[in-house]
Write an enzyme that holds these catalytic residues in place. Structure first.
Site, PDB file in Angstrom:
ATOM      1  N   ASP A  31      -7.975 -12.933  31.212  1.00 48.05           N
ATOM      2  CA  ASP A  31      -6.921 -12.256  31.978  1.00 48.05           C
ATOM      3  C   ASP A  31      -7.198 -12.469  33.461  1.00 48.05           C
ATOM      4  OD1 ASP A  31      -5.138 -10.131  33.095  1.00 48.05           O
ATOM      5  OD2 ASP A  31      -4.937  -9.582  30.984  1.00 48.05           O
ATOM      6  N   TYR A 149      13.362 -14.878  32.854  1.00 44.75           N
ATOM      7  CA  TYR A 149      12.272 -14.367  32.001  1.00 44.75           C
ATOM      8  C   TYR A 149      12.582 -14.668  30.530  1.00 44.75           C
ATOM      9  CZ  TYR A 149       9.821 -11.146  28.995  1.00 44.75           C
ATOM     10  OH  TYR A 149       9.095 -10.626  27.936  1.00 44.75           O
ATOM     11  N   ARG A 231      18.715   1.097  21.993  1.00 45.55           N
ATOM     12  CA  ARG A 231      17.618   0.136  21.795  1.00 45.55           C
ATOM     13  C   ARG A 231      16.747   0.582  20.632  1.00 45.55           C
ATOM     14  NH1 ARG A 231      20.469  -1.754  24.978  1.00 45.55           N
ATOM     15  NH2 ARG A 231      20.028  -2.819  26.941  1.00 45.55           N
ATOM     16  N   GLY A 294      23.381  -7.331  33.774  1.00 44.21           N
ATOM     17  CA  GLY A 294      22.679  -8.077  32.719  1.00 44.21           C
ATOM     18  C   GLY A 294      22.343  -7.238  31.492  1.00 44.21           C
TER      19      GLY A 294
HETATM   20  P1  NAD Z   1       1.459  -6.973  30.813  1.00 36.11           P
HETATM   21  O1  NAD Z   1       1.927  -7.484  32.137  1.00 36.11           O
HETATM   22  O2  NAD Z   1       0.931  -5.598  30.728  1.00 36.11           O
HETATM   23  O3  NAD Z   1       0.359  -7.966  30.219  1.00 36.11           O
HETATM   24  C1  NAD Z   1       0.300  -9.338  30.540  1.00 36.11           C
HETATM   25  C2  NAD Z   1      -1.144  -9.631  30.913  1.00 36.11           C
HETATM   26  O4  NAD Z   1      -1.245 -11.023  31.265  1.00 36.11           O
HETATM   27  C3  NAD Z   1      -1.623  -8.835  32.135  1.00 36.11           C
HETATM   28  O5  NAD Z   1      -2.877  -8.278  31.859  1.00 36.11           O
HETATM   29  C4  NAD Z   1      -1.690  -9.874  33.255  1.00 36.11           C
HETATM   30  O6  NAD Z   1      -2.703  -9.548  34.210  1.00 36.11           O
HETATM   31  C5  NAD Z   1      -2.007 -11.122  32.466  1.00 36.11           C
HETATM   32  N1  NAD Z   1      -1.579 -12.376  33.119  1.00 36.11           N
HETATM   33  C6  NAD Z   1      -0.409 -12.631  33.747  1.00 36.11           C
HETATM   34  N2  NAD Z   1      -0.397 -13.901  34.195  1.00 36.11           N
HETATM   35  C7  NAD Z   1      -1.574 -14.459  33.821  1.00 36.11           C
HETATM   36  C8  NAD Z   1      -2.145 -15.749  33.972  1.00 36.11           C
HETATM   37  N3  NAD Z   1      -1.489 -16.732  34.610  1.00 36.11           N
HETATM   38  N4  NAD Z   1      -3.379 -15.975  33.458  1.00 36.11           N
HETATM   39  C9  NAD Z   1      -4.068 -14.992  32.814  1.00 36.11           C
HETATM   40  N5  NAD Z   1      -3.582 -13.750  32.640  1.00 36.11           N
HETATM   41  C10 NAD Z   1      -2.338 -13.496  33.134  1.00 36.11           C
HETATM   42  O7  NAD Z   1       2.670  -7.180  29.790  1.00 36.11           O
HETATM   43  P2  NAD Z   1       2.814  -6.662  28.301  1.00 36.11           P
HETATM   44  O8  NAD Z   1       3.903  -5.662  28.283  1.00 36.11           O
HETATM   45  O9  NAD Z   1       1.517  -6.341  27.735  1.00 36.11           O
HETATM   46  O10 NAD Z   1       3.400  -7.968  27.621  1.00 36.11           O
HETATM   47  C11 NAD Z   1       2.565  -8.887  26.921  1.00 36.11           C
HETATM   48  C12 NAD Z   1       3.406 -10.073  26.483  1.00 36.11           C
HETATM   49  O11 NAD Z   1       4.457  -9.611  25.645  1.00 36.11           O
HETATM   50  C13 NAD Z   1       4.072 -10.810  27.638  1.00 36.11           C
HETATM   51  O12 NAD Z   1       4.045 -12.189  27.354  1.00 36.11           O
HETATM   52  C14 NAD Z   1       5.484 -10.283  27.625  1.00 36.11           C
HETATM   53  O13 NAD Z   1       6.392 -11.198  28.150  1.00 36.11           O
HETATM   54  C15 NAD Z   1       5.708 -10.072  26.137  1.00 36.11           C
HETATM   55  N6  NAD Z   1       6.727  -9.043  25.867  1.00 36.11           N
HETATM   56  C16 NAD Z   1       6.598  -7.800  26.394  1.00 36.11           C
HETATM   57  C17 NAD Z   1       7.593  -6.837  26.160  1.00 36.11           C
HETATM   58  C18 NAD Z   1       7.478  -5.450  26.745  1.00 36.11           C
HETATM   59  O14 NAD Z   1       8.454  -4.735  26.741  1.00 36.11           O
HETATM   60  N7  NAD Z   1       6.325  -5.021  27.233  1.00 36.11           N
HETATM   61  C19 NAD Z   1       8.712  -7.163  25.372  1.00 36.11           C
HETATM   62  C20 NAD Z   1       8.795  -8.440  24.824  1.00 36.11           C
HETATM   63  C21 NAD Z   1       7.797  -9.386  25.081  1.00 36.11           C
HETATM   64  C1  UD1 Z   2      14.483  -4.931  29.343  1.00 34.66           C
HETATM   65  C2  UD1 Z   2      14.761  -6.325  29.865  1.00 34.66           C
HETATM   66  C3  UD1 Z   2      14.431  -7.331  28.777  1.00 34.66           C
HETATM   67  C4  UD1 Z   2      12.973  -7.169  28.327  1.00 34.66           C
HETATM   68  C5  UD1 Z   2      12.758  -5.735  27.852  1.00 34.66           C
HETATM   69  C6  UD1 Z   2      11.312  -5.504  27.525  1.00 34.66           C
HETATM   70  C7  UD1 Z   2      16.551  -6.077  31.510  1.00 34.66           C
HETATM   71  C8  UD1 Z   2      17.992  -6.368  31.837  1.00 34.66           C
HETATM   72  N1  UD1 Z   2      16.152  -6.426  30.275  1.00 34.66           N
HETATM   73  O1  UD1 Z   2      15.277  -4.710  28.213  1.00 34.66           O
HETATM   74  O2  UD1 Z   2      14.624  -8.656  29.252  1.00 34.66           O
HETATM   75  O3  UD1 Z   2      12.654  -8.064  27.283  1.00 34.66           O
HETATM   76  O4  UD1 Z   2      13.123  -4.835  28.909  1.00 34.66           O
HETATM   77  O5  UD1 Z   2      11.155  -4.266  26.899  1.00 34.66           O
HETATM   78  O6  UD1 Z   2      15.811  -5.583  32.344  1.00 34.66           O
HETATM   79  N2  UD1 Z   2      17.815   2.443  31.313  1.00 34.66           N
HETATM   80  C9  UD1 Z   2      18.270   3.492  32.065  1.00 34.66           C
HETATM   81  N3  UD1 Z   2      17.550   3.876  33.163  1.00 34.66           N
HETATM   82  C10 UD1 Z   2      16.383   3.255  33.535  1.00 34.66           C
HETATM   83  C11 UD1 Z   2      15.919   2.175  32.745  1.00 34.66           C
HETATM   84  C12 UD1 Z   2      16.663   1.784  31.643  1.00 34.66           C
HETATM   85  O7  UD1 Z   2      19.311   4.080  31.770  1.00 34.66           O
HETATM   86  O8  UD1 Z   2      15.785   3.647  34.551  1.00 34.66           O
HETATM   87  C13 UD1 Z   2      18.571   2.064  30.096  1.00 34.66           C
HETATM   88  C14 UD1 Z   2      19.034   0.621  30.067  1.00 34.66           C
HETATM   89  O9  UD1 Z   2      20.293   0.472  30.675  1.00 34.66           O
HETATM   90  C15 UD1 Z   2      19.039   0.330  28.559  1.00 34.66           C
HETATM   91  C16 UD1 Z   2      17.909   1.208  28.013  1.00 34.66           C
HETATM   92  O10 UD1 Z   2      17.691   2.213  29.001  1.00 34.66           O
HETATM   93  O11 UD1 Z   2      20.244   0.782  27.982  1.00 34.66           O
HETATM   94  C17 UD1 Z   2      16.619   0.445  27.795  1.00 34.66           C
HETATM   95  O12 UD1 Z   2      16.282  -0.261  28.981  1.00 34.66           O
HETATM   96  P1  UD1 Z   2      14.880  -1.015  29.171  1.00 34.66           P
HETATM   97  O13 UD1 Z   2      13.782  -0.114  28.779  1.00 34.66           O
HETATM   98  O14 UD1 Z   2      14.855  -1.585  30.551  1.00 34.66           O
HETATM   99  O15 UD1 Z   2      14.920  -2.183  28.084  1.00 34.66           O
HETATM  100  P2  UD1 Z   2      15.982  -3.367  27.851  1.00 34.66           P
HETATM  101  O16 UD1 Z   2      17.167  -3.211  28.696  1.00 34.66           O
HETATM  102  O17 UD1 Z   2      16.217  -3.459  26.379  1.00 34.66           O
END
Ligand code: NAD
Ligand code: UD1
Length: 338
Positions: A31, A149, A231, A294
């Site tokens: 990391d 993203y 969601r 979006g």
């Molecule tokens: P996070 O940001 O907490 O974790 C990502 C980790 O990767 C961090 O610890 C960061 O320091 C590290 N990192 C970033 N760039 C790096 C690099 N170039 N080299 C080494 N380490 C690096 O995010 P998360 O919520 O734990 O998400 C983990 C994965 O799951 C991500 O790929 C994210 O896109 C994917 N994901 C997350 C969600 C969500 O809602 N949290 C939803 C769908 C997919």
């Molecule tokens: C968002 C990202 C999506 C990502 C996902 C990870 C956007 C447009 N999409 O999705 O690409 O993969 O997070 O979990 O950012 N909401 C509020 N108030 C807030 C925040 C959110 O009303 O302050 C609402 C949103 O409009 C939505 C719901 O809560 O209806 C969930 O939002 P969020 O947690 O941001 O997730 P996603 O929109 O599903």
């Protein structure tokens, strides 16, 4: 077995680290701490015990990856390292494609060179784009993700598909997460976003502990039962178990596999607010604001394929997610820095 977790100090990675250690695996974490703290790894060590080796570095650093594979008997990798802020990805697409796509390819190259072909990849339900039919199944056609993203995740999925077609030694599990939330029930590890959270539950939790004045509800005129976005929130501990189940499945098979990790049930923003009020016993200040650009009205998973293939299903509901998320936020008001 020894598993490499890239991004293992992050929100989801640290919970998967816990699950791997609790299951008796050795883990190597890579990391760069660009969005996390080494404290997360120390706390997981305290919670689970076991053997973790921690490397600070960039997943795009091929020399570092080669050294890591040379130094450990790694048999599988789970790739969490990447950037995930939607707004940032719109402002700086080169950075997002560079880290998310470039980082993924750097890992795949290093794995192939080291003869390690088992990989679990963190994808997102965003790859389905905006669809009308619910629930989403793995065979639903992919859409156009709304931002760089989401597109970066779709690109890595495509690279992995091509890689598995080109070389039958690969064994790849693509996990499409729905909306991860919650925390380990100890309250010791959890989500610690830099700056104001963009996701609903982390933002609402910071309002609930008084760190922010009120939650804005982005739109109440969607075609959903109460007009607010719906969601499929999935507990991060359930998600972590899904990773272990996927790894077990891949041990026996090669090829490219995709699973939705969700609960199969959607909740509206207002239902989440009421859930938080139920858990805290306090009113949560909120106001309606315009829709967020979006945003999609609603989506939720059909998680039955993960049930059939992996024997996995989410066991925790919305109240567990909210209680655990709030406990983490209450005990760590300022996150790991607090
Ligand atoms: P996070 O940001 O907490 O974790 C990502 C980790 O990767 C961090 O610890 C960061 O320091 C590290 N990192 C970033 N760039 C790096 C690099 N170039 N080299 C080494 N380490 C690096 O995010 P998360 O919520 O734990 O998400 C983990 C994965 O799951 C991500 O790929 C994210 O896109 C994917 N994901 C997350 C969600 C969500 O809602 N949290 C939803 C769908 C997919
Ligand atoms: C968002 C990202 C999506 C990502 C996902 C990870 C956007 C447009 N999409 O999705 O690409 O993969 O997070 O979990 O950012 N909401 C509020 N108030 C807030 C925040 C959110 O009303 O302050 C609402 C949103 O409009 C939505 C719901 O809560 O209806 C969930 O939002 P969020 O947690 O941001 O997730 P996603 O929109 O599903």
């Amino acid at each position: 077995m020894t598993i490499l977790l890239t991004g293992g100090a992050g929100y989801i990675g640290s919970h998967v680290l816990f699950a791997c250690l609790a299951a008796g695996h050795e883990v190597v974490v890579l990391d760069d701490f660009s969005n996390s703290s080494p404290a997360a790894v120390s706390r997981v060590r305290e919670l689970a015990g076991g053997v973790v080796t921690l490397y600070r570095g960039d997943v795009r650093d091929g020399k570092l990856l080669a050294d890591i594979f040379a130094g450990h008997a790694i048999t599988a990798a789970m790739h969490f390292a990447g950037k995930k802020a939607v707004n940032e990805s719109v402002a700086d697409p080169l950075d997002y494609y560079g880290v998310n796509v470039g980082g993924g390819m750097s890992l795949m190259r290093a794995m192939a060179a080291a003869g390690v072909f088992r990989l679990v990849f963190s994808s997102t339900a965003s790859v389905y784009g905006e669809r009308v039919e619910m629930p989403l199944t793995e065979t639903s056609p992919l859409g156009e993700p709304a931002n760089p993203y989401g597109r970066s995740k779709m690109m890595v999925e495509r690279v992995l598909t091509d890689l598995c077609r080109a070389d039958p030694r690969w064994s790849v599990g693509v996990l499409r997460y729905f909306n991860p939330a919650g925390a380990h029930p100890s309250g010791r590890i959890g989500e610690d976003p830099l700056g104001p959270p963009s996701n609903l539950i982390p933002y609402a939790a910071q309002v609930a502990v008084g760190r922010r004045p009120q939650l804005l509800v982005f739109g109440n005129d969607y075609p959903t039962p109460d007009g607010t976005g719906v969601r499929d929130y999935i507990h991060v501990m359930d998600l972590a178990q899904g990773h272990l189940a996927a790894l077990g499945y891949l041990k026996e098979r090669t090829g490219h596999h995709v699973w939705n990790l969700g609960t199969g049930r959607g909740y509206s923003v207002l239902e989440v607010i009421r859930g938080i009020e139920r858990v805290t016993g306090q009113p949560l200040p909120w106001a309606v604001a315009p829709r967020r650009a979006g945003d999609i009205a609603q989506y939720w998973a059909d998680p039955s394929l993960a049930g059939k293939d992996l024997g996995w299903r989410a066991t925790r509901g919305l109240d567990d997610i909210l209680a655990d998320h709030l406990r983490w936020q209450q005990q760590n008001r300022e996150g790991y820095a607090g």
